[in-house]
Write a protein that holds these residues in place. Sequence first.
Motif, mmCIF file in Angstrom:
data_model
loop_
_atom_site.group_PDB
_atom_site.id
_atom_site.type_symbol
_atom_site.label_atom_id
_atom_site.label_comp_id
_atom_site.label_asym_id
_atom_site.label_seq_id
_atom_site.Cartn_x
_atom_site.Cartn_y
_atom_site.Cartn_z
ATOM 1 N N PRO A 72 68.764 -39.501 -7.258
ATOM 2 C CA PRO A 72 67.304 -39.370 -7.380
ATOM 3 C C PRO A 72 66.885 -39.236 -8.842
ATOM 4 N N LEU A 73 65.733 -39.759 -9.144
ATOM 5 C CA LEU A 73 65.216 -39.718 -10.510
ATOM 6 C C LEU A 73 65.072 -38.282 -10.998
ATOM 7 N N SER A 74 64.766 -37.377 -10.101
ATOM 8 C CA SER A 74 64.567 -35.973 -10.495
ATOM 9 C C SER A 74 65.830 -35.345 -11.067
ATOM 10 N N THR A 75 67.002 -35.882 -10.754
ATOM 11 C CA THR A 75 68.249 -35.329 -11.283
ATOM 12 C C THR A 75 68.585 -35.892 -12.668
ATOM 13 N N GLN A 76 67.863 -36.912 -13.103
ATOM 14 C CA GLN A 76 68.159 -37.547 -14.385
ATOM 15 C C GLN A 76 67.178 -37.161 -15.486
ATOM 16 N N VAL A 77 66.312 -36.203 -15.209
ATOM 17 C CA VAL A 77 65.246 -35.827 -16.143
ATOM 18 C C VAL A 77 65.802 -35.320 -17.465
ATOM 19 N N LEU A 78 66.756 -34.409 -17.416
ATOM 20 C CA LEU A 78 67.290 -33.835 -18.649
ATOM 21 C C LEU A 78 68.059 -34.866 -19.478
ATOM 22 N N SER A 79 68.743 -35.776 -18.809
ATOM 23 C CA SER A 79 69.459 -36.836 -19.532
ATOM 24 C C SER A 79 68.479 -37.756 -20.247
ATOM 25 N N ALA A 80 67.412 -38.130 -19.570
ATOM 26 C CA ALA A 80 66.400 -38.985 -20.197
ATOM 27 C C ALA A 80 65.720 -38.250 -21.343
ATOM 28 N N ASP A 81 65.467 -36.946 -21.165
ATOM 29 C CA ASP A 81 64.896 -36.141 -22.249
ATOM 30 C C ASP A 81 65.782 -36.203 -23.491
ATOM 31 N N ALA A 82 67.068 -35.964 -23.298
ATOM 32 C CA ALA A 82 68.003 -35.940 -24.428
ATOM 33 C C ALA A 82 68.074 -37.290 -25.116
ATOM 34 N N LEU A 83 68.113 -38.362 -24.337
ATOM 35 C CA LEU A 83 68.202 -39.705 -24.917
ATOM 36 C C LEU A 83 66.984 -40.014 -25.778
ATOM 37 N N ILE A 84 65.806 -39.800 -25.250
ATOM 38 C CA ILE A 84 64.582 -40.132 -25.983
ATOM 39 C C ILE A 84 64.391 -39.175 -27.161
ATOM 40 N N ARG A 85 64.752 -37.922 -26.991
ATOM 41 C CA ARG A 85 64.603 -36.957 -28.093
ATOM 42 C C ARG A 85 65.519 -37.334 -29.255
ATOM 43 N N GLU A 86 66.739 -37.727 -28.955
ATOM 44 C CA GLU A 86 67.713 -38.005 -30.013
ATOM 45 C C GLU A 86 67.580 -39.402 -30.606
ATOM 46 N N LEU A 87 67.379 -40.419 -29.764
ATOM 47 C CA LEU A 87 67.443 -41.798 -30.248
ATOM 48 C C LEU A 87 66.137 -42.572 -30.150
ATOM 49 N N GLY A 88 65.189 -42.083 -29.386
ATOM 50 C CA GLY A 88 63.919 -42.798 -29.250
ATOM 51 C C GLY A 88 64.063 -44.072 -28.432
ATOM 52 N N VAL A 89 63.162 -45.009 -28.653
ATOM 53 C CA VAL A 89 63.153 -46.251 -27.872
ATOM 54 C C VAL A 89 64.432 -47.049 -28.095
ATOM 55 N N ARG A 90 64.947 -47.058 -29.323
ATOM 56 C CA ARG A 90 66.190 -47.796 -29.593
ATOM 57 C C ARG A 90 67.357 -47.239 -28.790
ATOM 58 N N GLY A 91 67.238 -46.006 -28.322
ATOM 59 C CA GLY A 91 68.289 -45.434 -27.491
ATOM 60 C C GLY A 91 68.462 -46.158 -26.167
ATOM 61 N N LEU A 92 67.422 -46.888 -25.729
ATOM 62 C CA LEU A 92 67.544 -47.656 -24.486
ATOM 63 C C LEU A 92 68.579 -48.761 -24.630
ATOM 64 N N ALA A 93 68.658 -49.381 -25.808
ATOM 65 C CA ALA A 93 69.676 -50.409 -26.037
ATOM 66 C C ALA A 93 71.070 -49.787 -25.986
ATOM 67 N N GLN A 94 71.221 -48.606 -26.589
ATOM 68 C CA GLN A 94 72.511 -47.914 -26.553
ATOM 69 C C GLN A 94 72.864 -47.509 -25.127
ATOM 70 N N LEU A 95 71.884 -47.000 -24.388
ATOM 71 C CA LEU A 95 72.109 -46.615 -22.995
ATOM 72 C C LEU A 95 72.506 -47.833 -22.165
ATOM 73 N N HIS A 96 71.825 -48.952 -22.358
ATOM 74 C CA HIS A 96 72.125 -50.158 -21.602
ATOM 75 C C HIS A 96 73.559 -50.614 -21.871
ATOM 76 N N ALA A 97 73.984 -50.573 -23.128
ATOM 77 C CA ALA A 97 75.364 -50.940 -23.461
ATOM 78 C C ALA A 97 76.353 -49.937 -22.860
ATOM 79 N N ASP A 98 76.022 -48.641 -22.942
ATOM 80 C CA ASP A 98 76.915 -47.623 -22.386
ATOM 81 C C ASP A 98 77.067 -47.768 -20.872
ATOM 82 N N LEU A 99 75.993 -48.128 -20.195
ATOM 83 C CA LEU A 99 76.062 -48.309 -18.742
ATOM 84 C C LEU A 99 76.872 -49.543 -18.361
ATOM 85 N N HIS A 100 77.090 -50.444 -19.330
ATOM 86 C CA HIS A 100 77.934 -51.622 -19.106
ATOM 87 C C HIS A 100 79.279 -51.444 -19.803
#
Length: 194
Positions: A72-100
């Motif tokens: 559920p999305l509600s369980t991923q809130v803190l992870s998304a917080d950390a990603l955006i706080r640390e890396l911002g929008v460019r962190g989505l590219a890093q997350l996408h690569a990490d998920l692959h």
Amino acid sequence: MLTFFNQFPQRISDVTTQLTTHGIPLTSPAVPAPTPEPDDPWASSRPTSPVDRTTLAWCTAAQMLSAHHRAPLSTQVLSADALIRELGVRGLAQLHADLHDGATIDYRFTRCPYCSGCGEDPLLPDCAELGCPPQYEFIGHDHICPVCMGADYQPEWFGEERITELDRLVDAPVFGCSAQFSRLRQKVRRLTRR
């Protein structure tokens, strides 16, 4: 009816609805700076800033994490917080690569999770917001997507181009070696007849 241009507000609306349903605030609380431990070399004395959970980048990160973990999305809130706080929008590219599994993503063949393959920044910022040089404001330059860096998502066209290029690379050595191969075959036949 969902069109390309209203899918971004719809993404934000879907995520914020889920957050409010679960009673999760739309802004993460700011955490005061911790008291640094004198013996801890990794200790930070910076306070963590609050994160706006209604931005397109945060909603995209939360959806990506939720889909990947099948949670559920509600369980991923803190992870998304950390990603955006640390890396911002460019962190989505890093997350996408990490998920692959750390593989580089070719956004010509994989749809960008942030801009959905259009190659432009979906927030349509103006030049003043981004701090573009003043001369760019009047020529109508595009603001590329910060995740896919303006990649043109066209898998059918790029796929045909890649197949044509691979065919050319495969056929080139065969045609060049066919004369040598036929001479070698003749030598082998002569030797086997003796």
